[in-house]
Motif scaffolding. Structure first.
Motif, PDB file in Angstrom:
ATOM      1  N   GLY A   3      -7.629  25.741  -9.147  1.00 32.05           N
ATOM      2  CA  GLY A   3      -7.780  24.664  -8.716  1.00 32.05           C
ATOM      3  C   GLY A   3      -7.478  24.104  -7.348  1.00 32.05           C
ATOM      4  O   GLY A   3      -8.280  24.800  -6.347  1.00 32.05           O
ATOM      5  N   THR A   4      -7.337  22.524  -6.969  1.00 27.35           N
ATOM      6  CA  THR A   4      -7.466  21.826  -6.123  1.00 27.35           C
ATOM      7  C   THR A   4      -6.587  21.024  -4.892  1.00 27.35           C
ATOM      8  O   THR A   4      -5.833  20.918  -6.590  1.00 27.35           O
ATOM      9  CB  THR A   4      -8.493  21.498  -5.398  1.00 27.35           C
ATOM     10  N   LEU A   5      -5.922  21.496  -3.933  1.00 22.62           N
ATOM     11  CA  LEU A   5      -4.686  20.627  -3.307  1.00 22.62           C
ATOM     12  C   LEU A   5      -5.577  19.787  -2.204  1.00 22.62           C
ATOM     13  O   LEU A   5      -6.338  20.070  -1.060  1.00 22.62           O
ATOM     14  CB  LEU A   5      -4.097  21.797  -2.618  1.00 22.62           C
ATOM     15  N   LEU A  16       0.650  -0.758   0.119  1.00 23.63           N
ATOM     16  CA  LEU A  16      -0.184   0.089   0.155  1.00 23.63           C
ATOM     17  C   LEU A  16       0.983   0.841  -0.076  1.00 23.63           C
ATOM     18  O   LEU A  16       2.323   1.309   0.465  1.00 23.63           O
ATOM     19  CB  LEU A  16      -1.067   0.099   1.416  1.00 23.63           C
ATOM     20  N   THR A  17       0.236   2.431  -0.431  1.00 17.34           N
ATOM     21  CA  THR A  17       1.033   3.877  -0.803  1.00 17.34           C
ATOM     22  C   THR A  17      -0.236   4.139   0.649  1.00 17.34           C
ATOM     23  O   THR A  17      -1.176   4.666   0.196  1.00 17.34           O
ATOM     24  CB  THR A  17       1.673   4.097  -1.920  1.00 17.34           C
ATOM     25  N   GLN A  18       0.658   5.495   0.623  1.00 13.76           N
ATOM     26  CA  GLN A  18       0.212   7.002   1.615  1.00 13.76           C
ATOM     27  C   GLN A  18       0.278   7.739   1.069  1.00 13.76           C
ATOM     28  O   GLN A  18       1.497   8.124   0.289  1.00 13.76           O
ATOM     29  CB  GLN A  18       0.265   7.233   3.167  1.00 13.76           C
ATOM     30  N   ARG A  19      -0.918   8.433   0.096  1.00 11.38           N
ATOM     31  CA  ARG A  19      -0.680  10.215  -0.567  1.00 11.38           C
ATOM     32  C   ARG A  19      -0.093  11.340   0.474  1.00 11.38           C
ATOM     33  O   ARG A  19      -0.508  11.009   1.415  1.00 11.38           O
ATOM     34  CB  ARG A  19      -2.028  10.236  -1.038  1.00 11.38           C
ATOM     35  N   ILE A  20       1.066  11.703   0.078  1.00  8.10           N
ATOM     36  CA  ILE A  20       0.994  12.818   1.005  1.00  8.10           C
ATOM     37  C   ILE A  20       0.871  14.483   0.315  1.00  8.10           C
ATOM     38  O   ILE A  20      -0.024  14.689   0.704  1.00  8.10           O
ATOM     39  CB  ILE A  20       2.381  12.374  -0.017  1.00  8.10           C
ATOM     40  N   PHE A  21       0.459  13.928  -0.543  1.00  5.61           N
ATOM     41  CA  PHE A  21      -0.506  15.145  -1.392  1.00  5.61           C
ATOM     42  C   PHE A  21      -0.949  15.012  -2.953  1.00  5.61           C
ATOM     43  O   PHE A  21      -0.598  14.219  -3.327  1.00  5.61           O
ATOM     44  CB  PHE A  21       0.134  16.568  -1.863  1.00  5.61           C
ATOM     45  N   ALA A  22      -2.009  15.807  -3.657  1.00  2.00           N
ATOM     46  CA  ALA A  22      -2.263  15.945  -4.682  1.00  2.00           C
ATOM     47  C   ALA A  22      -2.848  17.156  -5.064  1.00  2.00           C
ATOM     48  O   ALA A  22      -3.676  17.653  -4.240  1.00  2.00           O
ATOM     49  CB  ALA A  22      -3.170  14.770  -5.427  1.00  2.00           C
ATOM     50  N   ILE A  23      -2.141  17.799  -6.187  1.00  2.00           N
ATOM     51  CA  ILE A  23      -2.411  19.278  -6.628  1.00  2.00           C
ATOM     52  C   ILE A  23      -3.665  18.844  -8.013  1.00  2.00           C
ATOM     53  O   ILE A  23      -2.743  17.979  -8.741  1.00  2.00           O
ATOM     54  CB  ILE A  23      -1.621  19.948  -6.545  1.00  2.00           C
ATOM     55  N   GLU A  24      -4.476  19.941  -8.718  1.00  2.00           N
ATOM     56  CA  GLU A  24      -4.798  19.980 -10.002  1.00  2.00           C
ATOM     57  C   GLU A  24      -4.855  21.593 -10.010  1.00  2.00           C
ATOM     58  O   GLU A  24      -5.193  22.442  -9.539  1.00  2.00           O
ATOM     59  CB  GLU A  24      -6.042  19.584  -9.654  1.00  2.00           C
ATOM     60  N   LEU A  25      -4.649  22.233 -11.305  1.00  2.00           N
ATOM     61  CA  LEU A  25      -4.461  23.336 -12.097  1.00  2.00           C
ATOM     62  C   LEU A  25      -5.424  23.193 -12.835  1.00  2.00           C
ATOM     63  O   LEU A  25      -4.841  22.749 -13.729  1.00  2.00           O
ATOM     64  CB  LEU A  25      -3.718  23.584 -11.803  1.00  2.00           C
ATOM     65  N   ILE A  70      -9.059  19.150   1.927  1.00  2.00           N
ATOM     66  CA  ILE A  70      -9.760  19.769   0.595  1.00  2.00           C
ATOM     67  C   ILE A  70      -9.036  22.209   1.019  1.00  2.00           C
ATOM     68  O   ILE A  70      -9.241  21.985   1.843  1.00  2.00           O
ATOM     69  CB  ILE A  70     -10.394  19.965   0.772  1.00  2.00           C
ATOM     70  N   VAL A  71      -8.177  22.129   0.427  1.00  2.62           N
ATOM     71  CA  VAL A  71      -7.304  23.637  -0.099  1.00  2.62           C
ATOM     72  C   VAL A  71      -7.639  24.457  -1.131  1.00  2.62           C
ATOM     73  O   VAL A  71      -7.628  23.126  -2.222  1.00  2.62           O
ATOM     74  CB  VAL A  71      -5.972  23.863   0.606  1.00  2.62           C
ATOM     75  N   SER A  72      -8.840  24.751  -1.965  1.00  2.00           N
ATOM     76  CA  SER A  72      -8.821  25.705  -2.740  1.00  2.00           C
ATOM     77  C   SER A  72      -7.683  26.460  -3.597  1.00  2.00           C
ATOM     78  O   SER A  72      -7.406  27.832  -2.317  1.00  2.00           O
ATOM     79  CB  SER A  72     -10.513  26.248  -3.073  1.00  2.00           C
ATOM     80  N   LEU A  73      -7.392  26.509  -4.538  1.00  2.00           N
ATOM     81  CA  LEU A  73      -5.720  26.923  -4.770  1.00  2.00           C
ATOM     82  C   LEU A  73      -6.367  28.832  -6.356  1.00  2.00           C
ATOM     83  O   LEU A  73      -7.346  27.921  -7.736  1.00  2.00           O
ATOM     84  CB  LEU A  73      -5.254  27.075  -5.833  1.00  2.00           C
ATOM     85  N   GLN A  74      -5.744  29.453  -6.174  1.00  2.00           N
ATOM     86  CA  GLN A  74      -6.449  30.097  -7.166  1.00  2.00           C
ATOM     87  C   GLN A  74      -4.536  30.957  -7.651  1.00  2.00           C
ATOM     88  O   GLN A  74      -3.847  31.851  -6.122  1.00  2.00           O
ATOM     89  CB  GLN A  74      -6.938  31.421  -7.410  1.00  2.00           C
ATOM     90  N   PHE A  75      -4.463  31.375  -8.692  1.00  2.00           N
ATOM     91  CA  PHE A  75      -3.242  31.898  -8.730  1.00  2.00           C
ATOM     92  C   PHE A  75      -3.136  32.913  -9.648  1.00  2.00           C
ATOM     93  O   PHE A  75      -3.531  32.782 -11.589  1.00  2.00           O
ATOM     94  CB  PHE A  75      -2.090  30.521  -9.337  1.00  2.00           C
TER      95      PHE A  75
END
Length: 205
Positions: free
Chosen positions: A114-116, A96-105, A152-157
């Motif tokens: 996007g979303t973190l 098994l693996t453990q997610r550290i992060f996933a980011i989508e922009l 969830i964290v919402s991101l905007q650049f």
């Protein structure tokens, strides 16, 4: 650095995330990126109220640019594209693996939004601080909610921050662990981001 949270996500009313393990198998990690992300409807949705019929596999297009992936899918005749990066760590003595992060922009005007997704076990009251390259830390971004796949964290650049995403080597995510209140730094590689983002914008036209 113009990094501001986007709006529209329900706020998480609790103060801290439960220190629950976020272990997922490799086969399910991508499917569980969360219904909050742009491509949630590519797989089994986690929020039934917002569920949509997943498209067939042939409708999904993926291209890899170093550490980033451009993902596009057609929905109701419209092509939606975004760039995605995910990091996971193997669990000792397990497959098994453990997610550290996933980011989508995804492209949004002259910038990106996007979303973190981060794992459980973080102090949600501290939010997430983003640092681009050698620049100064931006304001803490709030956690919006937590789902079975993570918090969830919402991101905007803005345009200027997007330029720095293209030129900086890394994007640091600074969070606080719940167990010991220690600050943790999660580096997000920006290798290939510019090419992947340009491709997402091109394919979405």
């Amino acid at each position: 650095m113009a990094i501001f949270p986007s709006h529209g996500w329900p706020r998480f009313t609790g103060n801290r995330a439960a220190p629950t393990s976020a272990v997922l198998s490799f086969a399910t990690r991508f499917r569980a990126l969360s219904a909050a992300m742009l491509f949630a409807w590519l797989s089994a949705p986690l929020l039934p109220a917002h569920a949509a019929t997943p498209p067939a596999a042939d409708d999904v297009q993926r291209e890899t640019f170093e550490d980033w992936q451009t993902v596009c899918a057609v929905r109701d005749g419209k092509r939606l594209c975004a760039v995605i990066q995910e990091r996971a760590a193997s669990q000792a003595g397990s497959d098994l693996t453990q997610r550290i992060f996933a980011i989508e922009l995804k492209p949004e005007g002259d910038g990106a939004a996007g979303t973190l997704i981060l794992p459980f076990g973080l102090d949600l009251t501290q939010g997430v601080t983003l640092v681009l390259g050698e620049g100064q830390a931006g304001p803490a971004q709030p956690f919006r909610t937590c789902l079975p796949s993570g918090c969830i964290v919402s991101l905007q650049f803005g345009p200027e921050a997007l330029v720095r995403l293209r030129t900086a080597g890394t994007l640091e995510l600074r969070v606080t662990a719940l167990a010991d209140d220690a600050q943790k730094t999660l580096p997000v590689s920006l290798k290939g981001f510019g090419a992947a983002f340009d491709r997402a914008r091109e394919l979405a036209r």
